[in-house]
Design a protein around this motif. Sequence first.
Motif, PDB file in Angstrom:
ATOM      1  N   HIS A 192       0.826  -1.212   0.000  1.00 50.25           N
ATOM      2  CA  HIS A 192       0.000   0.000   0.000  1.00 50.25           C
ATOM      3  C   HIS A 192       0.864   1.267   0.000  1.00 50.25           C
ATOM      4  O   HIS A 192       0.526   2.245  -0.657  1.00 50.25           O
ATOM      5  CB  HIS A 192      -0.967   0.001   1.186  1.00 50.25           C
ATOM      6  N   GLN A 221      -4.548   5.406  -4.049  1.00 50.18           N
ATOM      7  CA  GLN A 221      -5.578   4.888  -4.968  1.00 50.18           C
ATOM      8  C   GLN A 221      -5.829   3.400  -4.762  1.00 50.18           C
ATOM      9  O   GLN A 221      -6.928   2.913  -5.009  1.00 50.18           O
ATOM     10  CB  GLN A 221      -5.155   5.116  -6.424  1.00 50.18           C
ATOM     11  N   LEU A 222      -4.815   2.685  -4.330  1.00 47.77           N
ATOM     12  CA  LEU A 222      -5.019   1.244  -4.086  1.00 47.77           C
ATOM     13  C   LEU A 222      -6.033   1.059  -2.954  1.00 47.77           C
ATOM     14  O   LEU A 222      -6.942   0.227  -3.062  1.00 47.77           O
ATOM     15  CB  LEU A 222      -3.696   0.544  -3.745  1.00 47.77           C
ATOM     16  N   GLU A 238      -9.529   1.679  -4.234  1.00 43.97           N
ATOM     17  CA  GLU A 238     -10.103   0.541  -4.968  1.00 43.97           C
ATOM     18  C   GLU A 238     -10.465  -0.591  -4.003  1.00 43.97           C
ATOM     19  O   GLU A 238     -11.524  -1.206  -4.130  1.00 43.97           O
ATOM     20  CB  GLU A 238      -9.150   0.033  -6.063  1.00 43.97           C
ATOM     21  N   CYS A 239      -9.596  -0.828  -3.028  1.00 42.64           N
ATOM     22  CA  CYS A 239      -9.863  -1.902  -2.067  1.00 42.64           C
ATOM     23  C   CYS A 239     -11.147  -1.653  -1.268  1.00 42.64           C
ATOM     24  O   CYS A 239     -11.857  -2.592  -0.933  1.00 42.64           O
ATOM     25  CB  CYS A 239      -8.670  -2.087  -1.127  1.00 42.64           C
ATOM     26  N   THR A 267     -13.834  -0.636  -2.321  1.00 38.64           N
ATOM     27  CA  THR A 267     -15.011  -1.016  -3.128  1.00 38.64           C
ATOM     28  C   THR A 267     -15.227  -2.533  -3.147  1.00 38.64           C
ATOM     29  O   THR A 267     -16.210  -3.014  -3.699  1.00 38.64           O
ATOM     30  CB  THR A 267     -14.871  -0.545  -4.593  1.00 38.64           C
ATOM     31  N   LEU A 268     -14.305  -3.299  -2.581  1.00 41.56           N
ATOM     32  CA  LEU A 268     -14.337  -4.760  -2.760  1.00 41.56           C
ATOM     33  C   LEU A 268     -15.073  -5.509  -1.650  1.00 41.56           C
ATOM     34  O   LEU A 268     -15.242  -6.724  -1.730  1.00 41.56           O
ATOM     35  CB  LEU A 268     -12.899  -5.301  -2.870  1.00 41.56           C
ATOM     36  N   LYS A 316      -8.805 -11.522  -4.500  1.00 42.64           N
ATOM     37  CA  LYS A 316      -9.392 -10.466  -5.335  1.00 42.64           C
ATOM     38  C   LYS A 316      -8.270  -9.689  -6.020  1.00 42.64           C
ATOM     39  O   LYS A 316      -7.205  -9.494  -5.442  1.00 42.64           O
ATOM     40  CB  LYS A 316     -10.253  -9.532  -4.485  1.00 42.64           C
ATOM     41  N   THR A 356      -6.755  -6.267  -8.098  1.00 43.09           N
ATOM     42  CA  THR A 356      -6.886  -4.814  -8.322  1.00 43.09           C
ATOM     43  C   THR A 356      -5.772  -4.355  -9.264  1.00 43.09           C
ATOM     44  O   THR A 356      -4.836  -5.096  -9.552  1.00 43.09           O
ATOM     45  CB  THR A 356      -6.728  -3.999  -7.012  1.00 43.09           C
ATOM     46  N   TYR A 372      -1.430   0.679  -9.520  1.00 43.49           N
ATOM     47  CA  TYR A 372      -1.137   2.096  -9.316  1.00 43.49           C
ATOM     48  C   TYR A 372       0.365   2.386  -9.409  1.00 43.49           C
ATOM     49  O   TYR A 372       0.970   2.094 -10.423  1.00 43.49           O
ATOM     50  CB  TYR A 372      -1.815   2.588  -8.019  1.00 43.49           C
ATOM     51  N   TYR A 384      -0.800  -5.737 -11.806  1.00 44.21           N
ATOM     52  CA  TYR A 384      -1.926  -6.023 -10.919  1.00 44.21           C
ATOM     53  C   TYR A 384      -1.410  -6.416  -9.536  1.00 44.21           C
ATOM     54  O   TYR A 384      -0.281  -6.904  -9.401  1.00 44.21           O
ATOM     55  CB  TYR A 384      -2.743  -7.227 -11.419  1.00 44.21           C
ATOM     56  N   HIS A 427      -4.893  -9.807  -4.114  1.00 48.13           N
ATOM     57  CA  HIS A 427      -4.959  -9.809  -2.653  1.00 48.13           C
ATOM     58  C   HIS A 427      -5.565 -11.135  -2.209  1.00 48.13           C
ATOM     59  O   HIS A 427      -6.646 -11.512  -2.677  1.00 48.13           O
ATOM     60  CB  HIS A 427      -5.844  -8.662  -2.162  1.00 48.13           C
TER      61      HIS A 427
END
Length: 173
Positions: free
Chosen positions: A44, A50-51, A54-55, A57-58, A67, A69, A72, A78, A81
């Motif tokens: 991170h 930004q990571l 996005e996380c 939203t998961l 998952k 992502t 960045y 990619y 995770h």
Amino acid sequence: MVRKEMPVQIDIVEGDITRLKVNAIVNAANNSLLGGGGVDGAIHRVAGPQLLDECRTLNGCKTGEAKITAAYQLPCRYVIHTVGPVWHGGERNEAQLLASCYRNVMRLAQQHQLQSIAFPAISCGVYGYPMLQAVDIAVTEVKKSVLHNEVIEQIQFVCFDQKMADAYRLRLD
Ligand code: ADP
């Protein structure tokens, strides 16, 4: 489908996973996916805020699942995770859960047609999984998964210290 081409290259790398220019690095995350210590914290920090956006939203990730992502500011493409099990002595399905981390990461790698992937030693830090047992599961599951994957070319097991690298060497020789 069974792999017809050359065998996949499996390497042991000593160092920091956040520096690797592979298609995907794997994060040993926690259930919230909202960051933590160890390799998660390092990923991170380098990826940037930004990571985390996005996380968020998961909706987290169950233990043993995975998952994907974007990466960045990381040099890879990619981040996958996955949440390893906390070691409680081996009677709480830990081995099956750790195996399913590796399988689910490899399933996402196949879905996204990834050619190179780097794994940290999932669960071997604060989650306390015994090193040799974890290494055995990692190598067994990855070798099984690549048999059914026509695209993957390179797997890296990234070790933060020499002791971990020696454990992989012992298992892979
Ligand atoms: P877990 O919570 O799954 O145990 P940790 O992040 O605590 O995850 O540790 C997993 C492994 O990753 C440990 O072997 C630790 O030494 C290693 N590690 C920590 N930081 C990094 C890094 N930047 N690159 C590669 N491996 C790392």
